[in-house]
Design an enzyme around this catalytic site. Sequence first.
Site, PDB file in Angstrom:
ATOM      1  N   GLN A  62     137.913 -14.284  19.208  1.00  0.00           N
ATOM      2  CA  GLN A  62     137.875 -13.090  18.326  1.00  0.00           C
ATOM      3  C   GLN A  62     137.644 -13.240  16.908  1.00  0.00           C
ATOM      4  O   GLN A  62     137.328 -11.825  16.185  1.00  0.00           O
ATOM      5  CB  GLN A  62     139.338 -12.443  18.692  1.00  0.00           C
ATOM      6  N   LYS A 105     130.956 -12.049  22.442  1.00  0.00           N
ATOM      7  CA  LYS A 105     131.722 -11.199  21.422  1.00  0.00           C
ATOM      8  C   LYS A 105     131.145 -11.311  19.865  1.00  0.00           C
ATOM      9  O   LYS A 105     131.798 -11.031  19.229  1.00  0.00           O
ATOM     10  CB  LYS A 105     133.074 -11.960  21.557  1.00  0.00           C
ATOM     11  N   ASP A 129     140.966 -21.078  19.534  1.00  0.00           N
ATOM     12  CA  ASP A 129     140.309 -20.202  20.425  1.00  0.00           C
ATOM     13  C   ASP A 129     139.863 -19.093  19.315  1.00  0.00           C
ATOM     14  O   ASP A 129     140.280 -18.305  18.745  1.00  0.00           O
ATOM     15  CB  ASP A 129     141.261 -19.533  21.332  1.00  0.00           C
ATOM     16  N   CYS A 135     144.864  -8.861  29.086  1.00  0.00           N
ATOM     17  CA  CYS A 135     144.700 -10.253  29.663  1.00  0.00           C
ATOM     18  C   CYS A 135     145.698 -11.114  28.711  1.00  0.00           C
ATOM     19  O   CYS A 135     145.596 -12.044  28.160  1.00  0.00           O
ATOM     20  CB  CYS A 135     143.384 -10.682  29.701  1.00  0.00           C
ATOM     21  N   HIS A 150     145.577 -15.085  24.874  1.00  0.00           N
ATOM     22  CA  HIS A 150     144.763 -14.278  25.938  1.00  0.00           C
ATOM     23  C   HIS A 150     145.009 -15.174  27.006  1.00  0.00           C
ATOM     24  O   HIS A 150     145.383 -16.585  27.095  1.00  0.00           O
ATOM     25  CB  HIS A 150     143.295 -14.270  25.510  1.00  0.00           C
TER      26      HIS A 150
HETATM   27  N1  PLP Z   1     140.283 -15.602  24.050  1.00  0.00           N
HETATM   28  C1  PLP Z   1     140.285 -14.545  23.287  1.00  0.00           C
HETATM   29  C2  PLP Z   1     141.140 -14.020  22.261  1.00  0.00           C
HETATM   30  C3  PLP Z   1     139.823 -13.376  24.246  1.00  0.00           C
HETATM   31  O1  PLP Z   1     139.741 -12.077  23.460  1.00  0.00           O
HETATM   32  C4  PLP Z   1     138.940 -13.592  25.237  1.00  0.00           C
HETATM   33  C5  PLP Z   1     138.440 -12.280  25.787  1.00  0.00           C
HETATM   34  O2  PLP Z   1     138.732 -11.158  25.711  1.00  0.00           O
HETATM   35  C6  PLP Z   1     138.909 -14.868  25.622  1.00  0.00           C
HETATM   36  C7  PLP Z   1     139.339 -15.811  24.937  1.00  0.00           C
HETATM   37  C8  PLP Z   1     138.070 -15.181  26.911  1.00  0.00           C
HETATM   38  O3  PLP Z   1     136.515 -14.881  26.559  1.00  0.00           O
HETATM   39  P1  PLP Z   1     135.429 -14.883  27.614  1.00  0.00           P
HETATM   40  O4  PLP Z   1     136.041 -13.824  28.758  1.00  0.00           O
HETATM   41  O5  PLP Z   1     134.390 -14.469  27.267  1.00  0.00           O
HETATM   42  O6  PLP Z   1     135.526 -16.274  28.395  1.00  0.00           O
END
Ligand code: PLP
Length: 408
Positions: A202, A225, A199, A366, A121
């Site tokens: 998800q 999430k 990260d 994204c 992302h």
């Molecule tokens: N990492 C992953 C894999 C994501 O899917 C997302 C958001 O969709 C993020 C990071 C960023 O999360 P946030 O927008 O809550 O900071």
Amino acid sequence: MTSLSGAQANLRNLFPRIRASETAYLDSAATTHKPESVITAMQRAAVEGYAPVHRGLYAEAESASSAYEAVREQCGNLLRFKPQEIVFTRSATESINAVAQSFLTPQLNPGDWVWVSELEHHANYLPWQRACQASGAELRVLKINYETGAASAEQIEELADSRTRMLAITGQSNVVGVMPQLEPLIQVAHAVGAAVLVDAAQCLTHQASELARLDADFIVFSGHKVFGPTGIGVLAARYHHLEQMEPWLVGGGMVDWVGEGAAKSEWSDIPARFEAGSPNYIGVIGLGAALDFVQKLPEREVAEHLLRIGSYAHHTLSQLPNIRMLTPASAAATGVISFIHERIHPHDLGQVCADHAVAVRAGHHCAQPLMASLDIPACLRASCSIYTSRADINRLMQALEHAERLFL
Ligand code: PLP
């Protein structure tokens, strides 16, 4: 303990918005709905328990501070970090930016290597890109095999280069659901003295125990999430790394002694020094209630439900004409199912779905580097959670069949 078996309808009932809405909500990878217990906990925090955190000696302030610290401990227990190694942020995005700016950038030199995967992302790509731009380091991209989650032997050999300073990698792609095999990559990175950030945005809900077993230096995730509120994120970071890091925000609540004029100030202990400003009390309490909720769900049954619903969605979608699945069947169990239609643009499909009250996401999610590697500008994503039913998927099918009639 809440049981999923034979009681999926009951589980849906725990989510007021899912219960009441006519919409087939298939956008849980963007954000999850909240169960009643989280909403109630936040409401209580906003009314009965409301007081400033770490800023008052009166009873309400003391108990708000203890409740806030109890969630820190809960996060630490969940991921096997010490409570002092948990920093509350606004989001996974802020957590990653903090590590890139405060941990990595000061030690990065021209010629160093920083690795991400092609699945990332933007939140786990751009902060590292910026760190590399600022220092003359090189951002390198690992390719991940969609079926096995493994990186190639050649790339693992490159990762083992002494120039590698950092590996930042997702636990699960938000687009294709693929889960990289993290353990061997972490071992290789550690063998050359590089740090690893995972990260977990998800995958926290269904992979908490696996994440806890990993020897990652940093793990990040977002409350919204995992059935919690927006505006709260977690950075789990090993203490010796936090000791090296300068606070990325300065202000109230993080300083013991303010130097005169331009003289150096003395920061508070870790982790307080990384939480400048009034703490997000209601958000943290909501996060605690969300993690309680997740921890009470039997992991095996959650996994089985996601496998059933994800496989059903994957199988039925792949029967439709002109559909190209991007999520491999092996990743269907994540419930994140992305695809394109060979002849209808994802935004047109997304609009027809919206007209049928089916909430899916159309776009690049994204993840432009991933779109580039798939050689597509955008795709459609249906993402499932523990409250997703077969009826939701059937509604998606009907919308897609209608789109075929409309456009072709
Ligand atoms: N990492 C992953 C894999 C994501 O899917 C997302 C958001 O969709 C993020 C990071 C960023 O999360 P946030 O927008 O809550 O900071």
